[in-house]
Design a protein around this motif. Structure first.
Motif, mmCIF file in Angstrom:
data_model
loop_
_atom_site.group_PDB
_atom_site.id
_atom_site.type_symbol
_atom_site.label_atom_id
_atom_site.label_comp_id
_atom_site.label_asym_id
_atom_site.label_seq_id
_atom_site.Cartn_x
_atom_site.Cartn_y
_atom_site.Cartn_z
ATOM 1 N N GLY A 16 0.777 -1.196 -0.049
ATOM 2 C CA GLY A 16 0.111 0.056 0.077
ATOM 3 C C GLY A 16 0.850 1.309 -0.139
ATOM 4 N N THR A 17 2.198 1.206 0.613
ATOM 5 C CA THR A 17 2.980 2.252 0.396
ATOM 6 C C THR A 17 4.262 1.874 -0.022
ATOM 7 O OG1 THR A 17 3.704 1.978 2.463
ATOM 8 C CG2 THR A 17 1.855 3.373 2.455
ATOM 9 N N LEU A 18 4.384 1.238 -1.127
ATOM 10 C CA LEU A 18 5.433 0.677 -1.769
ATOM 11 C C LEU A 18 6.283 1.711 -2.704
ATOM 12 C CD1 LEU A 18 4.507 -2.922 -3.326
ATOM 13 C CD2 LEU A 18 5.934 -2.396 -1.155
ATOM 14 N N SER A 19 7.365 1.758 -2.435
ATOM 15 C CA SER A 19 8.467 2.593 -3.176
ATOM 16 C C SER A 19 9.386 1.811 -3.912
ATOM 17 C CB SER A 19 9.043 3.796 -2.448
ATOM 18 O OG SER A 19 9.949 2.999 -1.542
ATOM 19 N N GLN A 20 9.769 2.439 -5.236
ATOM 20 C CA GLN A 20 10.512 1.782 -6.067
ATOM 21 C C GLN A 20 11.672 2.462 -6.602
ATOM 22 O OE1 GLN A 20 9.447 -0.268 -9.721
ATOM 23 N NE2 GLN A 20 9.653 -2.064 -8.596
ATOM 24 N N THR A 21 13.024 2.239 -6.318
ATOM 25 C CA THR A 21 14.034 3.093 -6.887
ATOM 26 C C THR A 21 14.888 2.226 -7.971
ATOM 27 O OG1 THR A 21 14.118 4.289 -4.812
ATOM 28 C CG2 THR A 21 15.966 4.354 -6.311
ATOM 29 N N LEU A 22 15.350 2.794 -9.010
ATOM 30 C CA LEU A 22 16.381 1.859 -9.795
ATOM 31 C C LEU A 22 17.849 2.382 -9.445
ATOM 32 C CD1 LEU A 22 14.430 3.354 -13.204
ATOM 33 C CD2 LEU A 22 14.228 0.990 -12.211
ATOM 34 N N LYS A 23 18.513 1.030 -9.511
ATOM 35 C CA LYS A 23 19.847 1.209 -9.236
ATOM 36 C C LYS A 23 20.735 0.950 -10.393
ATOM 37 C CE LYS A 23 20.825 -3.080 -6.527
ATOM 38 N NZ LYS A 23 21.350 -3.458 -5.348
ATOM 39 N N ALA A 24 21.853 1.216 -10.524
ATOM 40 C CA ALA A 24 22.552 1.042 -11.801
ATOM 41 C C ALA A 24 24.001 0.628 -11.578
ATOM 42 C CB ALA A 24 22.655 1.874 -13.009
ATOM 43 N N TYR A 25 24.805 -0.276 -12.047
ATOM 44 C CA TYR A 25 26.131 -0.394 -11.856
ATOM 45 C C TYR A 25 26.971 -1.112 -13.005
ATOM 46 C CZ TYR A 25 24.349 -5.163 -10.394
ATOM 47 O OH TYR A 25 23.550 -6.220 -10.534
ATOM 48 N N GLN A 26 28.353 -1.034 -13.116
ATOM 49 C CA GLN A 26 28.977 -1.793 -13.998
ATOM 50 C C GLN A 26 29.141 -3.475 -13.682
ATOM 51 O OE1 GLN A 26 32.758 0.209 -15.296
ATOM 52 N NE2 GLN A 26 33.670 -1.931 -16.157
#
Length: 415
Positions: A166-176
């Motif tokens: 109900g309060t989910l957040s989502q962030t993108l992470k990137a790496y080599q």
């Protein structure tokens, strides 16, 4: 009175097309335009090209000699002898007809699947490698996340979800993910990602660039749109709070100035824009300009209805190879349900997107139409990346390196 599509098609079929410079290439371009599915008008079309543009095009066609066509047209014998009139049939005959055709292209396909959570869109991603195997195309590697080629290495993008239902957040992470300077899977797992009450998802991945849509968890319909370098995406994952004015990004004006075409008159200070998929190509899109809009609004959110395509093409450094080597009429003869399509630089792979699957053909290969590779799509799953290697010397490297990233083993993790 302006001719409609049906009248133009009739005109195209009436006589020789080689007069006054109206050659087969121009004919094919007109037919492709008629075949292509209707798109929402671009911003520039809305601000003055509706009538004048059509008139200009008709004027050019007249200059090329359309007025010289006769009714009822050439005799059957002359039609049979005219190479220009035989082009479509000849092109169709070339498909799936070469007994000696070799397949040597590799396609990295990135897919996004969305689900709704209390009004917010939460996404998952997967990457498929489609490559030659035993004389046919096959999915040689697949796995979660997006694996993209950048320079001589590969990077990986993952979606990190946090918060309660109900309060989910989502962030993108990137790496080599490989090569000198790469992180191990254990190090990638430990990369800090802050929960800042924000949801973000990808609309495009290509070369060095990604296109991202964001919104605060508390305001799912108020969207922010950025195009970032992959390094900017990686750095932003550790943000301590979500402030749109602090988001790193690439301005639209800077992109268009770097291209081969002149910068069109876009809204000044276009901080927010997107790269989105339209049938047959990737295109830039931005908020529709409004009278009196000033630079102070550059970081304000907007909704999907405000997003319109821009007429200026993206520079190649953003979209890589993005050309269809066969016409839409030919694609629809192969797959009548086609909604989108990709062809390889080597002109040996055709990937056709329908509502529930992707069909991959070796479209030069004899009998290649008979047994396409079928990739099942989840409900609403969309393409966000299509990256190619067409050089045969890189095919094995791509297959090995991407497989090691998507499906790591103890041996590859030590490398």
């Amino acid at each position: 009175m302006e001719p409609n599509d049906k009248e133009l098609r009739q005109q195209l079929s009436r006589g020789p097309l080689s007069r006054n410079g109206f050659d087969d290439r121009l004919r094919k371009r007109i037919e492709d335009a008629l075949d292509r599915p209707t798109r929402r008008p671009s911003f520039f079309a809305r601000v003055g090209w509706n009538g004048a543009g059509v008139a200009a095009i008709l004027g050019l066609l007249l200059a090329f000699g359309i007025w010289q066509w006769t009714v009822p047209g050439p005799s059957a014998e002359r039609f049979a002898e005219d190479p220009a009139m035989q082009t479509a049939t000849t092109q169709d005959a070339k498909l799936f007809s070469d007994a000696n055709a070799q397949i040597r292209s590799v396609l990295l396909l990135g897919l996004r699947e969305d689900r709704e959570d209390q009004g917010n869109v939460v996404s998952s991603y997967r990457t498929l490698m489609i490559a030659p195997q035993d004389g046919q195309f096959a999915v040689t590697a697949s796995g979660d996340g997006i694996v993209m080629p950048y320079k001589q290495n590969f990077w990986k993008i993952e979606a990190v979800t946090s918060g309660d239902k109900g309060t989910l957040s989502q962030t993108l992470k990137a790496y080599q993910a490989n090569g000198k300077g790469a992180v191990t899977p254990a190090q990638a797992e430990a990369i800090p990602v802050s929960d800042v009450g924000m949801v973000e998802r990808l609309t495009f991945v290509g070369n060095r660039y990604v296109s991202v849509v964001q919104n605060r968890v508390s305001a799912p319909n108020a969207q922010f749109r950025w195009v970032k370098h992959i390094e900017q995406l990686a750095a932003d994952a550790s943000r301590v709070s979500y402030e749109p004015t602090a988001e790193s990004h690439v301005m639209l004006e800077d992109v268009l100035k770097a291209g081969d075409t002149a910068t069109p008159s876009v809204q000044a200070h276009t901080e927010q824009w997107s790269i989105i998929r339209r049938t047959g190509n990737w295109t830039a899109a931005a908020e529709e300009a409004k009278d009196g809009k000033g630079a102070t609004d550059a970081f304000a959110p907007f909704d999907n209805e405000a997003l319109v395509e821009l007429s200026a093409p993206l520079p190649d450094e953003y979209k890589n190879y993005d050309t269809l080597s066969i016409s839409w009429s030919q694609i629809r003869k192969i797959v009548p349900q086609a909604e989108d399509a990709f062809t390889s630089p080597n002109e040996d792979m055709l990937a056709v997107v329908t509502g529930d699957q992707i069909l991959v053909y070796p479209y030069q290969q004899l009998n290649g139409r008979d047994h396409p590779l079928s990739i099942r799509l989840a409900d609403g799953e969309t393409v966000v990346m299509a990256q190619w290697t067409s050089n045969i010397k890189y095919v094995d490297n791509w297959k090995k390196q991407v497989a090691a990233i998507l499906n790591p083993t103890p041996e590859t993790q030590l490398q």
